[in-house]
Design a protein around this motif. Structure first.
Motif, PDB file in Angstrom:
ATOM      1  N   ARG A  74     -34.176  41.258-143.941  1.00  0.00           N
ATOM      2  CA  ARG A  74     -35.425  40.966-143.225  1.00  0.00           C
ATOM      3  C   ARG A  74     -36.260  42.230-143.115  1.00  0.00           C
ATOM      4  NH1 ARG A  74     -31.796  37.498-140.609  1.00  0.00           N
ATOM      5  NH2 ARG A  74     -32.502  35.323-140.572  1.00  0.00           N
ATOM      6  N   THR A  75     -37.509  42.118-143.547  1.00  0.00           N
ATOM      7  CA  THR A  75     -38.424  43.257-143.501  1.00  0.00           C
ATOM      8  C   THR A  75     -39.637  42.909-142.657  1.00  0.00           C
ATOM      9  OG1 THR A  75     -39.587  42.559-145.511  1.00  0.00           O
ATOM     10  CG2 THR A  75     -37.696  44.042-145.783  1.00  0.00           C
ATOM     11  N   VAL A  76     -40.240  43.943-142.083  1.00  0.00           N
ATOM     12  CA  VAL A  76     -41.452  43.776-141.291  1.00  0.00           C
ATOM     13  C   VAL A  76     -42.637  43.647-142.238  1.00  0.00           C
ATOM     14  CG1 VAL A  76     -42.957  44.801-139.544  1.00  0.00           C
ATOM     15  CG2 VAL A  76     -40.469  45.118-139.410  1.00  0.00           C
ATOM     16  N   ASN A  77     -43.453  42.639-142.046  1.00  0.00           N
ATOM     17  CA  ASN A  77     -44.608  42.434-142.917  1.00  0.00           C
ATOM     18  C   ASN A  77     -45.568  43.612-142.845  1.00  0.00           C
ATOM     19  OD1 ASN A  77     -43.742  39.972-143.891  1.00  0.00           O
ATOM     20  ND2 ASN A  77     -44.772  38.804-142.293  1.00  0.00           N
ATOM     21  N   PRO A  84     -44.342  48.584-140.259  1.00  0.00           N
ATOM     22  CA  PRO A  84     -44.603  47.707-141.400  1.00  0.00           C
ATOM     23  C   PRO A  84     -43.887  48.188-142.652  1.00  0.00           C
ATOM     24  CG  PRO A  84     -46.622  48.100-140.190  1.00  0.00           C
ATOM     25  CD  PRO A  84     -45.588  49.004-139.581  1.00  0.00           C
ATOM     26  N   GLY A  85     -43.252  47.242-143.347  1.00  0.00           N
ATOM     27  CA  GLY A  85     -42.534  47.568-144.569  1.00  0.00           C
ATOM     28  C   GLY A  85     -41.091  47.973-144.365  1.00  0.00           C
ATOM     29  N   SER A  86     -40.690  48.228-143.129  1.00  0.00           N
ATOM     30  CA  SER A  86     -39.312  48.652-142.874  1.00  0.00           C
ATOM     31  C   SER A  86     -38.370  47.458-142.884  1.00  0.00           C
ATOM     32  CB  SER A  86     -39.206  49.382-141.534  1.00  0.00           C
ATOM     33  OG  SER A  86     -39.499  48.500-140.459  1.00  0.00           O
ATOM     34  N   THR A  87     -37.104  47.738-143.070  1.00  0.00           N
ATOM     35  CA  THR A  87     -36.078  46.700-143.084  1.00  0.00           C
ATOM     36  C   THR A  87     -35.299  46.730-141.773  1.00  0.00           C
ATOM     37  OG1 THR A  87     -35.843  46.899-145.479  1.00  0.00           O
ATOM     38  CG2 THR A  87     -34.038  45.830-144.284  1.00  0.00           C
ATOM     39  N   LEU A  88     -35.119  45.565-141.173  1.00  0.00           N
ATOM     40  CA  LEU A  88     -34.349  45.501-139.940  1.00  0.00           C
ATOM     41  C   LEU A  88     -32.872  45.757-140.220  1.00  0.00           C
ATOM     42  CD1 LEU A  88     -35.767  42.379-138.032  1.00  0.00           C
ATOM     43  CD2 LEU A  88     -36.478  44.761-137.867  1.00  0.00           C
ATOM     44  N   PRO A  89     -32.134  46.233-139.216  1.00  0.00           N
ATOM     45  CA  PRO A  89     -30.682  46.343-139.388  1.00  0.00           C
ATOM     46  C   PRO A  89     -30.075  44.974-139.688  1.00  0.00           C
ATOM     47  CG  PRO A  89     -31.420  47.530-137.417  1.00  0.00           C
ATOM     48  CD  PRO A  89     -32.588  46.733-137.903  1.00  0.00           C
ATOM     49  N   SER A  90     -28.885  44.960-140.217  1.00  0.00           N
ATOM     50  CA  SER A  90     -28.201  43.695-140.484  1.00  0.00           C
ATOM     51  C   SER A  90     -28.006  42.918-139.185  1.00  0.00           C
ATOM     52  CB  SER A  90     -26.841  43.968-141.126  1.00  0.00           C
ATOM     53  OG  SER A  90     -25.996  44.636-140.198  1.00  0.00           O
ATOM     54  N   ARG A 107     -48.722  43.628-142.736  1.00  0.00           N
ATOM     55  CA  ARG A 107     -49.782  43.388-141.756  1.00  0.00           C
ATOM     56  C   ARG A 107     -49.327  42.310-140.778  1.00  0.00           C
ATOM     57  NH1 ARG A 107     -55.467  43.361-145.235  1.00  0.00           N
ATOM     58  NH2 ARG A 107     -55.318  45.511-146.018  1.00  0.00           N
ATOM     59  N   PRO A 108     -48.436  42.660-139.860  1.00  0.00           N
ATOM     60  CA  PRO A 108     -47.998  41.654-138.888  1.00  0.00           C
ATOM     61  C   PRO A 108     -49.180  41.177-138.062  1.00  0.00           C
ATOM     62  CG  PRO A 108     -47.279  43.850-138.219  1.00  0.00           C
ATOM     63  CD  PRO A 108     -47.822  43.967-139.614  1.00  0.00           C
ATOM     64  N   PRO A 109     -49.236  39.892-137.715  1.00  0.00           N
ATOM     65  CA  PRO A 109     -50.374  39.371-136.962  1.00  0.00           C
ATOM     66  C   PRO A 109     -50.558  40.112-135.649  1.00  0.00           C
ATOM     67  CG  PRO A 109     -48.554  37.829-136.919  1.00  0.00           C
ATOM     68  CD  PRO A 109     -48.209  38.868-137.928  1.00  0.00           C
ATOM     69  N   ARG A 110     -51.792  40.437-135.331  1.00  0.00           N
ATOM     70  CA  ARG A 110     -52.088  41.139-134.085  1.00  0.00           C
ATOM     71  C   ARG A 110     -51.869  40.212-132.911  1.00  0.00           C
ATOM     72  NH1 ARG A 110     -58.081  43.146-132.936  1.00  0.00           N
ATOM     73  NH2 ARG A 110     -58.298  40.941-132.482  1.00  0.00           N
ATOM     74  N   ARG A 111     -51.205  40.746-131.902  1.00  0.00           N
ATOM     75  CA  ARG A 111     -51.017  39.957-130.689  1.00  0.00           C
ATOM     76  C   ARG A 111     -52.236  40.200-129.823  1.00  0.00           C
ATOM     77  NH1 ARG A 111     -45.527  42.220-128.528  1.00  0.00           N
ATOM     78  NH2 ARG A 111     -45.295  40.275-127.423  1.00  0.00           N
ATOM     79  N   GLY A 112     -52.935  39.161-129.471  1.00  0.00           N
ATOM     80  CA  GLY A 112     -54.134  39.412-128.691  1.00  0.00           C
ATOM     81  C   GLY A 112     -54.857  38.136-128.315  1.00  0.00           C
ATOM     82  N   PHE A 113     -56.166  38.184-128.454  1.00  0.00           N
ATOM     83  CA  PHE A 113     -57.048  37.163-127.923  1.00  0.00           C
ATOM     84  C   PHE A 113     -56.619  35.759-128.293  1.00  0.00           C
ATOM     85  CE2 PHE A 113     -61.007  35.449-126.457  1.00  0.00           C
ATOM     86  CZ  PHE A 113     -61.279  34.414-127.313  1.00  0.00           C
ATOM     87  N   GLU A 114     -56.259  35.552-129.576  1.00  0.00           N
ATOM     88  CA  GLU A 114     -56.002  34.201-130.028  1.00  0.00           C
ATOM     89  C   GLU A 114     -54.754  33.595-129.392  1.00  0.00           C
ATOM     90  OE1 GLU A 114     -55.828  36.934-131.700  1.00  0.00           O
ATOM     91  OE2 GLU A 114     -54.090  37.006-133.008  1.00  0.00           O
ATOM     92  N   HIS A 115     -53.902  34.408-128.747  1.00  0.00           N
ATOM     93  CA  HIS A 115     -52.679  33.891-128.151  1.00  0.00           C
ATOM     94  C   HIS A 115     -52.843  33.538-126.670  1.00  0.00           C
ATOM     95  CE1 HIS A 115     -50.398  34.789-131.717  1.00  0.00           C
ATOM     96  NE2 HIS A 115     -50.789  36.040-131.688  1.00  0.00           N
ATOM     97  N   ALA A 156     -40.416  41.746-131.190  1.00  0.00           N
ATOM     98  CA  ALA A 156     -41.848  41.848-131.478  1.00  0.00           C
ATOM     99  C   ALA A 156     -42.425  43.136-130.907  1.00  0.00           C
ATOM    100  CB  ALA A 156     -42.581  40.630-130.910  1.00  0.00           C
ATOM    101  N   ASP A 157     -42.004  43.509-129.694  1.00  0.00           N
ATOM    102  CA  ASP A 157     -42.475  44.769-129.111  1.00  0.00           C
ATOM    103  C   ASP A 157     -42.058  45.948-129.974  1.00  0.00           C
ATOM    104  OD1 ASP A 157     -43.727  43.593-126.967  1.00  0.00           O
ATOM    105  OD2 ASP A 157     -42.055  43.889-125.577  1.00  0.00           O
ATOM    106  N   ALA A 158     -40.824  45.899-130.494  1.00  0.00           N
ATOM    107  CA  ALA A 158     -40.350  46.987-131.341  1.00  0.00           C
ATOM    108  C   ALA A 158     -41.162  47.087-132.628  1.00  0.00           C
ATOM    109  CB  ALA A 158     -38.865  46.793-131.658  1.00  0.00           C
ATOM    110  N   VAL A 159     -41.612  45.947-133.147  1.00  0.00           N
ATOM    111  CA  VAL A 159     -42.473  45.949-134.332  1.00  0.00           C
ATOM    112  C   VAL A 159     -43.821  46.574-134.004  1.00  0.00           C
ATOM    113  CG1 VAL A 159     -43.764  44.472-135.933  1.00  0.00           C
ATOM    114  CG2 VAL A 159     -41.333  43.999-135.466  1.00  0.00           C
ATOM    115  N   HIS A 160     -44.402  46.141-132.885  1.00  0.00           N
ATOM    116  CA  HIS A 160     -45.759  46.586-132.572  1.00  0.00           C
ATOM    117  C   HIS A 160     -45.818  48.009-132.029  1.00  0.00           C
ATOM    118  CE1 HIS A 160     -47.890  42.844-133.468  1.00  0.00           C
ATOM    119  NE2 HIS A 160     -46.857  42.214-132.967  1.00  0.00           N
TER     120      HIS A 160
END
Length: 272
Positions: A71-74, A29-35, A76-84, A19-23
């Motif tokens: 597997r691809t990164v969305n 966003p839109g990239s494909t993760l390694p196998s 608009r991945p959900p923001r990590r923040g207040f709601e968590h 998740a840190d690597a995504v954020h």
């Protein structure tokens, strides 16, 4: 992210690494993760653990699976923040939040814990709140919470700084009753009426400010002093939850929560 307390901690830590690597843009966003084999090798983990972490990331909306792509990164991945971020008294309250009873509201110099997690300089002055969380007349948890130094809070989160000052100004005191031998002379020893946790104050002051947090969990024993505060024997097994809350990359609150055996269940372990 809401992770069941029954999930293995290494999977939670692995979830956080990805998740840190995504954020941070390592996997934009839109990239494909390694196998899976390649990603497991890069991260130094087993494929079963990786697969479980990836499934959790899909459940939480960070990743999607595209046929023929992987597997691809969305976008608009959900923001990590207040709601968590959720106060412990609400998190473990069964049916209703637990009651917070303030034991101590004081200012102290940094400890090893706060130096590490709040990045506090040696001579800083940090607010320290000690509270017992109770439910149905039983002590369920002991919380120690520290806020970053005032000068830092005034710069990165002035609303939180003002809310802390206002809360402490309204706290009933019994300053003539020492809470412990090392209590500083300027400490406020709180009365026995209802109080708020520091995290609850932070959330109330953060309606326009995004927060993120990281938590950890370990097994331990209460020890003599904490056992006395919670009305349990010193050798009672307990869970120690640590938490650091940030505004951007700046830590503004650090906490330790001690939950003894027999306390209300911790249904959700937040590790952001």
């Amino acid at each position: 992210m809401a992770v069941s307390g029954q999930r293995r901690r290494p999977v939670v830590a692995l979830y956080e690494r990805i998740a840190d690597a995504v954020h941070d843009g390592t996997y934009p966003p839109g990239s494909t993760l390694p196998s899976e084999p390649r990603l497991a090798a890069e991260l130094g983990v087993s494929r079963p653990a990786l697969r479980e972490a990836l499934l959790l990331l899909q459940e939480d909306g960070l990743l999607s699976v595209r046929r023929g792509v992987g597997r691809t990164v969305n976008d608009r991945p959900p923001r990590r923040g207040f709601e968590h971020v959720q106060p412990l008294e609400e998190l473990i309250g069964v049916g209703a939040p637990l009651r917070v009873r303030a034991l101590l509201r004081t200012v102290e110099e940094p400890t090893d814990f706060t130096t590490q997690h709040l990045l506090a300089p040696a001579r800083a002055e940090l607010r320290f709140w000690e509270s017992v969380l109770t439910g149905e007349g039983t002590a369920a948890a002991l919380s120690h919470e520290w806020a970053a130094a005032d000068e830092l809070l005034d710069r990165v989160h002035p609303e939180f700084a003002r809310a802390l000052r206002a809360t402490e100004a309204d706290t009933p005191t019994e300053a003539d009753i020492p809470a412990r031998a090392d209590t500083p002379a300027r400490a406020v020893v709180a009365g026995r009426g209802p109080a708020s946790s520091m995290l609850s104050v932070l959330l109330g002051a953060s309606r326009e400010t995004a927060l993120s947090a990281r938590s950890g969990i370990t097994a331990t024993l209460l020890g003599r002093r904490r056992g006395e505060q919670l009305g349990r024997p010193a050798d009672t097994p307990a869970v120690l939850v640590t938490q650091v809350v940030r505004v951007g990359q700046v830590p503004v609150l650090a906490a330790k929560h001690m939950l003894p055996t027999g306390a209300p269940a911790l249904p959700v372990l937040q590790s952001h």
